[in-house]
Design an enzyme around this catalytic site. Structure first.
Site, mmCIF file in Angstrom:
data_model
loop_
_atom_site.group_PDB
_atom_site.id
_atom_site.type_symbol
_atom_site.label_atom_id
_atom_site.label_comp_id
_atom_site.label_asym_id
_atom_site.label_seq_id
_atom_site.Cartn_x
_atom_site.Cartn_y
_atom_site.Cartn_z
ATOM 1 N N CYS A 29 0.801 -1.225 0.000
ATOM 2 C CA CYS A 29 0.000 0.000 0.000
ATOM 3 C C CYS A 29 0.831 1.272 0.000
ATOM 4 C CB CYS A 29 -0.930 0.005 1.212
ATOM 5 S SG CYS A 29 -2.110 -1.360 1.236
ATOM 6 N N HIS B 19 12.471 1.234 5.285
ATOM 7 C CA HIS B 19 12.297 -0.182 4.944
ATOM 8 C C HIS B 19 12.889 -1.025 6.072
ATOM 9 C CE1 HIS B 19 11.851 -3.807 2.689
ATOM 10 N NE2 HIS B 19 11.662 -3.195 1.530
ATOM 11 N N HIS C 74 -2.244 19.725 7.023
ATOM 12 C CA HIS C 74 -3.128 18.628 6.625
ATOM 13 C C HIS C 74 -2.376 17.300 6.674
ATOM 14 C CE1 HIS C 74 -5.896 21.711 5.212
ATOM 15 N NE2 HIS C 74 -4.887 22.258 4.552
ATOM 16 N N HIS D 69 -2.740 6.900 5.394
ATOM 17 C CA HIS D 69 -3.297 5.805 4.597
ATOM 18 C C HIS D 69 -4.498 5.174 5.283
ATOM 19 C CE1 HIS D 69 -3.875 2.112 2.491
ATOM 20 N NE2 HIS D 69 -3.306 1.369 3.409
ATOM 21 N N HIS E 266 -14.491 5.349 5.101
ATOM 22 C CA HIS E 266 -15.936 5.136 5.139
ATOM 23 C C HIS E 266 -16.541 5.102 3.736
ATOM 24 C CE1 HIS E 266 -20.168 6.524 5.368
ATOM 25 N NE2 HIS E 266 -20.207 5.781 6.461
ATOM 26 N N ASN F 217 -10.509 0.678 1.871
ATOM 27 C CA ASN F 217 -9.061 0.707 1.693
ATOM 28 C C ASN F 217 -8.767 0.486 0.203
ATOM 29 O OD1 ASN F 217 -6.324 0.278 1.579
ATOM 30 N ND2 ASN F 217 -6.248 -1.231 3.214
#
EC number: 2.3.1.-
Length: 526
Positions: free
Chosen positions: A248, A327, A411, A415, A444, A448
């Site tokens: 993702c 990572h 802002h 994710h 909502h 995802n």
């Protein structure tokens, strides 16, 4: 379909009351106040020092200008008369000045602008409200009663609403997870986003010099990038890349790759496409650790147009400021916490470790500790560094100071992997509800959508009319491997939503109230 989505499954995967305390604790992000590793702070300061020359030249130029403003005009006239009789000195100095300026411009990083972006909005017939989802799961005959009940509990506590979307192949009974159907899903979402992008920007496909596509679990031959080149007839010398298996957070990785390429190739456009494919990666087994992605992942895609042309600054929405990638794949636990494999019955799915939240927390801690020196005001950096030194001197008796990232960003696009990860980041970074509103509402409304979710969140902020010139945006995403990646953008204008945006038909209904993970249901679904 990998990575951050699983992070939201903790509270949904099992009733909190029935989970042993140590199991519940492993599904939460660790408290960042407990430990921050000094070596990652040093890494962040290393990035800062690389731009030290620029930072030192700015005050020097200010001092020179102030001194020049206070100089007597007669002195300036005498200097000019003196220079007239020293032409060689003037020419040599001018040559050095021009040479130095040229070298600085040529070797310095070129600014990268986000001209515009577009998010795919699926048609209403692909909606998958909870009752329909559960009915299809029951009628397909692949799940036992325990697996069906588990999926029902996950859905109820997930933070997803009743209007998320699944690909058309999964609306059939029985489902049709074929290669042809997967190609159809990929074409529909990618081409839908790209059509909107080209329409809104007026850029022709022939003008694109770089193409980067990321999709974690669906990698056909020819590649997804080749499908796009074929559809839009891109030019033959285009630099195209197809990233697979990166989870993702691959959207930020794609932006980073495009940025690096734009430093090499002058005066060109780069298109980045971020998506995931569900059709062939739906799990039809009964292992609970593999069922969670079925409940959280939904259809989505985003296409971004980047430019390194100075002329495009005036029509661009944002400027890319920083990308920080972390990572932790060298650790075996982190490497296997999101793992595609077969279950005992030979059915393929993505398995999620119970340690996922703890591993995500460690990766996040490294990422924000590295990012801090690049974005935080000097007052916060001094407090942060002073407490780290005090902690080292006094053998850990002093709690580290967690910087206030609200001073660095207006802002936040966290994710939308799941409700739990949003809850924990809100708590650990001491954010206000309005800071995570875009993430909660994206989860909502669209579920995802993997690597594209951070762009639906940015579109939400724009649709609400909250993005002003100079505002800074922090996009942060998690991915399998295990990775935590951040991108920082700065608004170049008062940003308005682009036509045909993903929130165009529903922004007036948001935000909605979500209590304990249970979203309100439309009357026809109750």
């Amino acid at each position: 379909m990998e990575g951050g989505g699983a992070a939201g499954a903790g509270p949904g995967g099992r009733d909190q009351a029935s989970s042993p305390p140590h199991r519940r604790e492993s599904r939460r992000l660790p408290d960042f106040l407990q430990s921050v590793n000094l070596k990652y702070v040093k890494l962040g300061y290393h990035y800062l020092i690389t731009h030290l020359l620029t930072l030192l030249l700015i005050p020097l130029m200010v001092v020179i200008l102030l001194e020049a403003a206070q100089t007597d005009p007669n002195d300036l006239r005498q200097l000019w008369l003196h220079l007239q009789y020293n032409l060689v000195s003037v020419l040599v100095c001018s040559a050095f000045l021009v040479f130095g300026t040229t070298v600085y411009i040529m070797t310095g990083p070129r600014p990268v602008y986000l001209v515009d972006y577009a998010c795919y909005r699926p048609p209403p017939n692909l909606r998958a409200p909870f009752p329909r989802f559960m009915k299809h799961s029951q009628l397909c005959g692949e799940f036992n009663e325990s697996a069906l009940e588990f999926q029902r509990r996950i859905l109820e506590r997930s933070g997803l609403g009743q209007e998320t979307y699944l690909p058309s192949a999964l609306h059939y009974l029985p489902p049709r997870p074929s290669m042809a159907s997967a190609r159809e899903e990929a074409e529909e979402v990618m081409f839908g986003a790209l059509d909107a992008l080209f329409r809104n920007t007026g850029v022709k496909p022939k003008d694109i010099g770089i193409l980067v596509v990321n999709c974690s679990l669906f990698n056909p031959t020819p590649s997804l990038s080749a499908m796009i080149v074929n559809r839009y007839k891109f030019r033959g010398n285009i630099k195209s890349f197809n990233l697979g298996g990166m989870g993702c957070s691959a959207g930020v990785i794609s932006i980073d790759l495009a940025r690096d390429l734009l430093q090499i190739h002058r005066s060109t456009y780069a298109v980045v496409v971020s998506t995931e494919n569900i059709t062939q990666n739906w799990y039809f087994g009964n292992r609970k650790s593999m069922l969670i992605p079925n409940c959280l992942f939904r259809v989505g895609a985003a296409a971004m147009l980047l430019s390194n042309r100075s002329a495009d600054r005036w029509r661009s929405k944002y400027k890319l400021v920083h990308v920080v990638r972390t990572h932790s794949g060298a650790d075996d636990r982190a490497f296997r916490c999101v793992y595609q494999e077969q279950d005992d019955a030979g059915k393929v799915g993505v398995s999620l470790s119970k340690d996922l939240m703890a591993i995500a927390g460690e990766a996040l801690k490294i990422n924000i500790t590295t990012l801090g020196p690049l974005v935080l005001p000097i007052s916060e950096q001094l407090l942060f560094f002073a407490t780290l030194v005090a902690k080292k001197l006094f053998n850990g008796k002093v709690k580290p100071y967690i910087p206030d990232f609200k001073l660095a960003f207006e802002h936040f696009c966290i994710h939308a992997g799941g409700r739990a990860v949003i809850d924990e980041l809100e708590k650990n970074l001491q954010l206000r509800p309005d800071h995570v509103e875009a993430s909660r509402m994206t989860l909502h409304r669209f579920g995802n959508t993997s690597s594209s979710s951070i762009w639906y969140e940015l579109a939400y902020t724009e649709a609400k009319g909250r993005m002003r010139k100079g505002h800074r945006v922090w996009q942060i995403a998690f991915g399998s491997g295990f990775k935590c990646n951040s991108a920082v953008w700065q608004a170049l204008c008062n940003v308005k939503p682009s036509p045909d945006g993903p929130w165009e038909d529903c922004i007036h209904r948001y935000p909605v109230e979500i209590v304990d993970g249970f979203p309100p249901q439309p009357p026809h679904e109750q």
